[in-house]
Scaffold this motif. Structure first.
Motif, PDB file in Angstrom:
ATOM      1  N   LEU A   4      13.096  -2.830  -0.394  1.00  0.00           N
ATOM      2  CA  LEU A   4      12.246  -2.451  -1.528  1.00  0.00           C
ATOM      3  C   LEU A   4      12.730  -1.149  -2.152  1.00  0.00           C
ATOM      4  N   TRP A   5      13.112  -0.204  -1.308  1.00  0.00           N
ATOM      5  CA  TRP A   5      13.641   1.077  -1.799  1.00  0.00           C
ATOM      6  C   TRP A   5      14.941   0.868  -2.576  1.00  0.00           C
ATOM      7  N   GLU A   6      15.801   0.001  -2.079  1.00  0.00           N
ATOM      8  CA  GLU A   6      17.065  -0.269  -2.779  1.00  0.00           C
ATOM      9  C   GLU A   6      16.813  -0.839  -4.171  1.00  0.00           C
ATOM     10  N   PHE A   7      15.824  -1.718  -4.281  1.00  0.00           N
ATOM     11  CA  PHE A   7      15.550  -2.370  -5.567  1.00  0.00           C
ATOM     12  C   PHE A   7      15.020  -1.374  -6.603  1.00  0.00           C
ATOM     13  N   TRP A   8      14.095  -0.506  -6.189  1.00  0.00           N
ATOM     14  CA  TRP A   8      13.433   0.375  -7.132  1.00  0.00           C
ATOM     15  C   TRP A   8      14.124   1.721  -7.309  1.00  0.00           C
ATOM     16  N   ILE A   9      14.770   2.214  -6.260  1.00  0.00           N
ATOM     17  CA  ILE A   9      15.307   3.579  -6.308  1.00  0.00           C
ATOM     18  C   ILE A   9      16.803   3.618  -6.023  1.00  0.00           C
ATOM     19  N   GLY A  10      17.247   2.933  -4.997  1.00  0.00           N
ATOM     20  CA  GLY A  10      18.640   3.024  -4.567  1.00  0.00           C
ATOM     21  C   GLY A  10      19.637   2.714  -5.655  1.00  0.00           C
ATOM     22  N   GLY A  11      19.367   1.679  -6.437  1.00  0.00           N
ATOM     23  CA  GLY A  11      20.298   1.303  -7.490  1.00  0.00           C
ATOM     24  C   GLY A  11      20.476   2.365  -8.550  1.00  0.00           C
ATOM     25  N   VAL A  12      19.475   3.230  -8.706  1.00  0.00           N
ATOM     26  CA  VAL A  12      19.546   4.295  -9.714  1.00  0.00           C
ATOM     27  C   VAL A  12      20.423   5.448  -9.262  1.00  0.00           C
ATOM     28  N   ILE A  13      20.472   5.676  -7.951  1.00  0.00           N
ATOM     29  CA  ILE A  13      21.183   6.859  -7.441  1.00  0.00           C
ATOM     30  C   ILE A  13      22.489   6.508  -6.715  1.00  0.00           C
ATOM     31  N   PHE A  17       0.826  -1.209   0.000  1.00  0.00           N
ATOM     32  CA  PHE A  17       0.000   0.000   0.000  1.00  0.00           C
ATOM     33  C   PHE A  17       0.863   1.264   0.000  1.00  0.00           C
ATOM     34  N   ILE A  18       1.922   1.273   0.823  1.00  0.00           N
ATOM     35  CA  ILE A  18       2.823   2.432   0.854  1.00  0.00           C
ATOM     36  C   ILE A  18       3.483   2.629  -0.507  1.00  0.00           C
ATOM     37  N   PHE A  19       3.918   1.528  -1.098  1.00  0.00           N
ATOM     38  CA  PHE A  19       4.559   1.592  -2.410  1.00  0.00           C
ATOM     39  C   PHE A  19       3.607   2.181  -3.449  1.00  0.00           C
ATOM     40  N   SER A  43       8.681  10.713  -3.408  1.00  0.00           N
ATOM     41  CA  SER A  43       7.570  10.395  -2.520  1.00  0.00           C
ATOM     42  C   SER A  43       7.813   9.094  -1.760  1.00  0.00           C
ATOM     43  N   PHE A  44       8.236   8.051  -2.465  1.00  0.00           N
ATOM     44  CA  PHE A  44       8.468   6.770  -1.806  1.00  0.00           C
ATOM     45  C   PHE A  44       9.670   6.854  -0.857  1.00  0.00           C
ATOM     46  N   SER A  45      10.697   7.617  -1.242  1.00  0.00           N
ATOM     47  CA  SER A  45      11.871   7.775  -0.379  1.00  0.00           C
ATOM     48  C   SER A  45      11.481   8.414   0.949  1.00  0.00           C
ATOM     49  N   PHE A  46      10.659   9.456   0.894  1.00  0.00           N
ATOM     50  CA  PHE A  46      10.234  10.106   2.133  1.00  0.00           C
ATOM     51  C   PHE A  46       9.300   9.217   2.943  1.00  0.00           C
ATOM     52  N   SER A  47       8.544   8.343   2.279  1.00  0.00           N
ATOM     53  CA  SER A  47       7.712   7.385   3.009  1.00  0.00           C
ATOM     54  C   SER A  47       8.583   6.419   3.808  1.00  0.00           C
ATOM     55  N   VAL A  48       9.678   5.940   3.204  1.00  0.00           N
ATOM     56  CA  VAL A  48      10.593   5.031   3.892  1.00  0.00           C
ATOM     57  C   VAL A  48      11.302   5.752   5.046  1.00  0.00           C
ATOM     58  N   ILE A  49      11.703   6.989   4.810  1.00  0.00           N
ATOM     59  CA  ILE A  49      12.350   7.775   5.872  1.00  0.00           C
ATOM     60  C   ILE A  49      11.404   7.940   7.054  1.00  0.00           C
ATOM     61  N   ASP A  68      13.551  -2.894   7.641  1.00  0.00           N
ATOM     62  CA  ASP A  68      14.515  -3.523   6.741  1.00  0.00           C
ATOM     63  C   ASP A  68      13.855  -3.963   5.441  1.00  0.00           C
ATOM     64  N   ARG A  69      12.611  -4.476   5.508  1.00  0.00           N
ATOM     65  CA  ARG A  69      11.904  -4.854   4.280  1.00  0.00           C
ATOM     66  C   ARG A  69      11.611  -3.626   3.421  1.00  0.00           C
ATOM     67  N   ALA A  70      11.233  -2.523   4.062  1.00  0.00           N
ATOM     68  CA  ALA A  70      10.951  -1.303   3.303  1.00  0.00           C
ATOM     69  C   ALA A  70      12.213  -0.766   2.642  1.00  0.00           C
ATOM     70  N   VAL A  71      13.327  -0.832   3.362  1.00  0.00           N
ATOM     71  CA  VAL A  71      14.591  -0.346   2.802  1.00  0.00           C
ATOM     72  C   VAL A  71      15.028  -1.231   1.634  1.00  0.00           C
TER      73      VAL A  71
END
Length: 299
Positions: A222-231, A133-135, A182-188, A217-220
């Protein structure tokens, strides 16, 4: 004596065990004992017979790679179907791993209420749906931004598929970054609400404190897979980790990811090429359940 495996090449030490297999063992067996228990561990059994699940397989692979400085492929448990076969590869054969050994001071126990395993599993299932849902909800701000820009006549089209179709350029250069932010700030926000700050110490499994760590850790991940690898290796990932509580100098080059952020300190002009995780799982004894240990790392 049971050998305690390394977390990110910073933590290896032999520790005394109260298990009924209170014998000297090598580092590889020590890792296996910490996951399967010394009394029930049989190196000739298959991974399925030992009860290994997917989440534990990742932790075992990381523990072996970190402790022996060898890189194990994701399919290593299919190629080497028993602990004995994998040990032969890591220690005696092509792996050529050499364990690191550093004596560290004991960690304090972090008190937290223990949960029944059935309740723990139900909460994990519900949280998995909540994470989806957050994603998905992070798309909402991106949709509104795209709609606003379109209403301002700031949208143009680009011919595609040989000129037979047109693609609105606004969806990638503006909408996608808005979703990423948006998703990054949700994880933060999730990290600070559920954990606040990571602390050095040992927590029991399953407990509320462990569940909080698992959720973030699960949220992070997910963030690494979709966003972290890009930046990776950009100032953006340094900013993200700063907002998560890590002490990382602005001149640091991050080519890999960081977890347990408040326990991480990286000083100027460092280059990080391997994932930093400030945790490791403890031994699972017959008379005492598993544990998760957190220790700070400074580079």
């Amino acid at each position: 004596m049971v050998y305690e495996y390394s977390s990110q090449r910073h933590e290896n030490k032999p520790t005394t065990s109260n298990d009924d297999k209170n014998v000297d063992c090598d580092p590889f067996d020590g890792i296996m004992y910490s996951f399967f228990g010394a009394s029930s561990y049989n190196p000739e059994q298959s991974w399925d017979e030992l009860g290994m699940v997917s989440m534990i397989s990742i932790e075992i692979r990381d523990a072996i790679s970190d402790s022996f400085q060898v890189i194990l492929e994701p399919d290593c448990f299919e190629v080497y179907t028993t602990p004995a076969a994998l040990k032969d590869f890591v220690v005696n054969s092509d792996g050529g791993g050499v364990p690191l050994q550093i004596n560290l001071s004991p960690l304090p126990r972090i008190e937290s209420r223990t949960l029944p395993w059935c309740l723990f599993g139900c909460i994990q299932a519900l949280y998995s749906a909540f994470l989806v849902f957050i994603f998905a909800s992070s798309i909402v701000p991106a949709w509104f931004v795209g709609k606003f820009v379109a209403n301002q006549d700031a949208i143009s089209t680009t011919p595609a598929l040989g000129g037979g179709a047109y693609v609105a350029w606004i969806w990638f250069p503006i909408v996608v970054p808005v979703w990423m932010i948006s998703f990054s700030f949700s994880v933060i926000a999730l990290k600070w609400i559920m954990i606040w700050r990571y602390q050095e110490g040992t927590v029991s499994i399953p407990s509320i404190q462990y569940l909080q760590w698992w959720a973030v850790d699960r949220a992070v991940e997910l963030w690494e897979f979709w966003i972290g690898g890009v930046i990776l290796d950009t100032p953006l990932i340094n900013i993200f980790y700063f907002l998560m509580g890590a002490k990382i100098h602005s001149t640091v080059s991050l080519e890999s990811f960081v977890r347990e952020f408040d326990l991480v300190e990286i000083k100027e002009r460092a280059t990080i090429q391997h994932t930093i995780k400030c945790r490791k799982f403890g031994e699972w004894h017959d008379n005492k359940g598993p544990s998760l240990r957190f220790r700070s790392i400074s580079v």
